[in-house]
Enzyme design. Structure first.
Site, PDB file in Angstrom:
ATOM      1  N   ASN A  53     -10.340   0.348   0.586  1.00  0.00           N
ATOM      2  CA  ASN A  53      -9.243   0.332   1.563  1.00  0.00           C
ATOM      3  C   ASN A  53      -9.700   0.824   2.934  1.00  0.00           C
ATOM      4  O   ASN A  53     -10.269   1.920   3.040  1.00  0.00           O
ATOM      5  CB  ASN A  53      -8.131   1.275   1.107  1.00  0.00           C
ATOM      6  CG  ASN A  53      -7.336   0.725  -0.054  1.00  0.00           C
ATOM      7  OD1 ASN A  53      -7.765  -0.213  -0.719  1.00  0.00           O
ATOM      8  ND2 ASN A  53      -6.179   1.301  -0.292  1.00  0.00           N
ATOM      9  N   SER A  79     -12.464   4.563   5.887  1.00  0.00           N
ATOM     10  CA  SER A  79     -12.829   4.695   7.309  1.00  0.00           C
ATOM     11  C   SER A  79     -13.649   5.956   7.524  1.00  0.00           C
ATOM     12  O   SER A  79     -13.247   7.039   7.067  1.00  0.00           O
ATOM     13  CB  SER A  79     -11.571   4.781   8.189  1.00  0.00           C
ATOM     14  OG  SER A  79     -10.900   3.556   8.190  1.00  0.00           O
ATOM     15  N   THR A 136      -7.792   2.998   9.340  1.00  0.00           N
ATOM     16  CA  THR A 136      -8.038   3.645  10.633  1.00  0.00           C
ATOM     17  C   THR A 136      -9.129   2.939  11.446  1.00  0.00           C
ATOM     18  O   THR A 136      -8.979   2.738  12.652  1.00  0.00           O
ATOM     19  CB  THR A 136      -8.444   5.115  10.392  1.00  0.00           C
ATOM     20  OG1 THR A 136      -7.443   5.710   9.574  1.00  0.00           O
ATOM     21  CG2 THR A 136      -8.577   5.883  11.690  1.00  0.00           C
ATOM     22  N   HIS A 172      -9.832   4.628  -1.725  1.00  0.00           N
ATOM     23  CA  HIS A 172      -8.994   4.765  -0.532  1.00  0.00           C
ATOM     24  C   HIS A 172      -9.763   5.546   0.530  1.00  0.00           C
ATOM     25  O   HIS A 172     -10.740   6.230   0.227  1.00  0.00           O
ATOM     26  CB  HIS A 172      -7.702   5.521  -0.880  1.00  0.00           C
ATOM     27  CG  HIS A 172      -6.672   4.645  -1.499  1.00  0.00           C
ATOM     28  ND1 HIS A 172      -5.489   4.324  -0.879  1.00  0.00           N
ATOM     29  CD2 HIS A 172      -6.655   3.990  -2.689  1.00  0.00           C
ATOM     30  CE1 HIS A 172      -4.788   3.518  -1.651  1.00  0.00           C
ATOM     31  NE2 HIS A 172      -5.463   3.308  -2.762  1.00  0.00           N
ATOM     32  N   GLY A 173      -9.280   5.460   1.771  1.00  0.00           N
ATOM     33  CA  GLY A 173      -9.843   6.292   2.830  1.00  0.00           C
ATOM     34  C   GLY A 173     -11.285   5.981   3.186  1.00  0.00           C
ATOM     35  O   GLY A 173     -12.087   6.878   3.434  1.00  0.00           O
ATOM     36  N   ASP A 226       0.845  -1.198   0.000  1.00  0.00           N
ATOM     37  CA  ASP A 226       0.000   0.000   0.000  1.00  0.00           C
ATOM     38  C   ASP A 226       0.884   1.252   0.000  1.00  0.00           C
ATOM     39  O   ASP A 226       1.865   1.323   0.770  1.00  0.00           O
ATOM     40  CB  ASP A 226      -0.879  -0.054   1.266  1.00  0.00           C
ATOM     41  CG  ASP A 226      -2.032   0.927   1.235  1.00  0.00           C
ATOM     42  OD1 ASP A 226      -2.507   1.266   0.134  1.00  0.00           O
ATOM     43  OD2 ASP A 226      -2.474   1.342   2.338  1.00  0.00           O
ATOM     44  N   HIS A 247      -7.725   9.993   3.996  1.00  0.00           N
ATOM     45  CA  HIS A 247      -7.109   9.014   4.893  1.00  0.00           C
ATOM     46  C   HIS A 247      -7.326   9.474   6.332  1.00  0.00           C
ATOM     47  O   HIS A 247      -7.116  10.643   6.645  1.00  0.00           O
ATOM     48  CB  HIS A 247      -5.607   8.908   4.620  1.00  0.00           C
ATOM     49  CG  HIS A 247      -5.296   8.198   3.346  1.00  0.00           C
ATOM     50  ND1 HIS A 247      -4.511   8.734   2.354  1.00  0.00           N
ATOM     51  CD2 HIS A 247      -5.680   6.979   2.889  1.00  0.00           C
ATOM     52  CE1 HIS A 247      -4.416   7.872   1.350  1.00  0.00           C
ATOM     53  NE2 HIS A 247      -5.117   6.804   1.650  1.00  0.00           N
ATOM     54  N   GLY A 248      -7.758   8.577   7.194  1.00  0.00           N
ATOM     55  CA  GLY A 248      -8.049   8.951   8.579  1.00  0.00           C
ATOM     56  C   GLY A 248      -9.522   9.266   8.739  1.00  0.00           C
ATOM     57  O   GLY A 248     -10.318   9.048   7.818  1.00  0.00           O
TER      58      GLY A 248
HETATM   59  P1  13P Z   1      -8.429   4.935   6.113  1.00  0.00           P
HETATM   60  O1  13P Z   1      -7.398   4.904   7.189  1.00  0.00           O
HETATM   61  O2  13P Z   1      -9.106   6.254   6.007  1.00  0.00           O
HETATM   62  O3  13P Z   1      -9.366   3.787   6.191  1.00  0.00           O
HETATM   63  O4  13P Z   1      -7.646   4.792   4.707  1.00  0.00           O
HETATM   64  C1  13P Z   1      -7.100   3.562   4.360  1.00  0.00           C
HETATM   65  C2  13P Z   1      -6.404   3.633   3.061  1.00  0.00           C
HETATM   66  O5  13P Z   1      -6.857   4.234   2.108  1.00  0.00           O
HETATM   67  C3  13P Z   1      -5.146   2.888   2.951  1.00  0.00           C
HETATM   68  O6  13P Z   1      -4.562   3.015   1.696  1.00  0.00           O
END
Ligand code: 13P
Length: 285
Positions: free
Chosen positions: A231, A212, A234, A209-210, A83, A181-182
């Protein structure tokens, strides 16, 4: 030949059938086992995602060996995926160890440099039978040492995405459509129109991505609109840490990792179940 897969068939199957393969960020033996055993219970294909930070922390060869063992022990499709790797050298190291799925993230570089580096990685990865994901656009937030401020976020341009995929030969494309992300300060507003446009023009599987903190209905809409890999990082770290912290607060004298890791794994397992169901990947094997 090893037991770990590349992500070609996994993602094409998901794209055809209208679900997404969850990619869970893992960090050590405990998190890998939790993800794989839960995916196996739910009969879901699964991707174990490891960032450069995880490789530094746990050791590239250890992560490879643990993932390989997990794939050998379970009859579900399992990929170990690099990743957000940003260098050719780190990817090459993993290819030599047997990794079959990689992400080259040169999204922070100018377009032409992103194309050149991605193409170079695609050439070597394909020689090793590995698939390649790349990113176009820039997601807000922090993943490992890569931090992008809100003002620097760039959504994926659909026409550039077509050119990017054609020129690089990537197997999947990570898109920036408003996720971060986060966690989010307020509910994210995703650009579904942009995603639909990208989908109509680009034929490789798309990656979200991201995930969460994104409401389930929004993630599922992205899946309907063509995201075949989702993905999640977090939102798995939180229950793992909470499970561990809560246990140690009640048992401050406990020193046995075999005891205090258990509630952490159990709490993470619940979240893995939730996310697999969100991706509709359960029962696909
Ligand atoms: P999150 O931490 O927001 O779930 O993002 C994960 C991610 O995109 C890893 O590549």
């Amino acid at each position: 030949m090893g037991f770990l897969r590349n992500t070609k068939e996994m993602l094409l199957h998901a794209q055809r059938e209208g679900y997404a393969v969850p990619a869970f960020n893992i960090h050590n033996l405990e998190t890998i086992k939790t993800v794989v055993e839960t995916a196996n219970e739910l009969r879901s294909p699964v991707i174990l995602a490891a960032t450069p930070g995880t490789m530094d922390f746990a050791g590239r060869a250890y992560i490879q060996a643990i993932a390989e063992t997990a794939a050998k022990l379970h009859d579900i499709p399992i990929a170990l995926h690099l990743d957000h790797h940003t260098t050719y050298e780190s990817i090459f190291e993993s290819l030599q160890l047997g990794t079959k799925s990689v992400m080259i993230d040169a999204s922070h570089k100018p377009f032409e440099e992103n194309v050149a580096l991605t193409k170079k990685v695609v050439e070597i990865a394909h020689e090793y039978g590995a698939t390649v994901e790349a990113e176009l656009g820039k997601l807000v937030g922090q993943e490992d040492d890569l931090t992008v401020d809100e003002k620097d976020a760039i959504y994926t341009d659909p026409d550039l995405a077509v050119e990017f995929v054609e020129r690089t030969g990537v197997d999947s494309l990570a898109v920036a459509i408003g996720t971060a992300h986060g966690l989010y300060k307020s509910e994210p507003k995703l650009d579904f129109e942009r995603l639909a446009k990208i989908r109509s023009l680009v034929h490789v599987p798309l990656v979200l991505h991201g995930a969460s903190g994104v409401p389930v209905k929004d993630v599922q809409k992205c899946i309907e609109l063509g995201c075949a890999k989702v993905n999640i990082s977090t939102e798995l770290k939180i229950p793992f840490s909470n499970g561990l912290r809560d246990y140690l607060l009640v048992h401050p004298e406990e020193t046995d990792p075999r005891k205090y890791m258990k509630p952490a794994k159990e709490a993470m397992r619940e979240m893995v179940i939730e996310k697999i169901i969100m991706c509709k990947s359960n029962g696909r094997v």
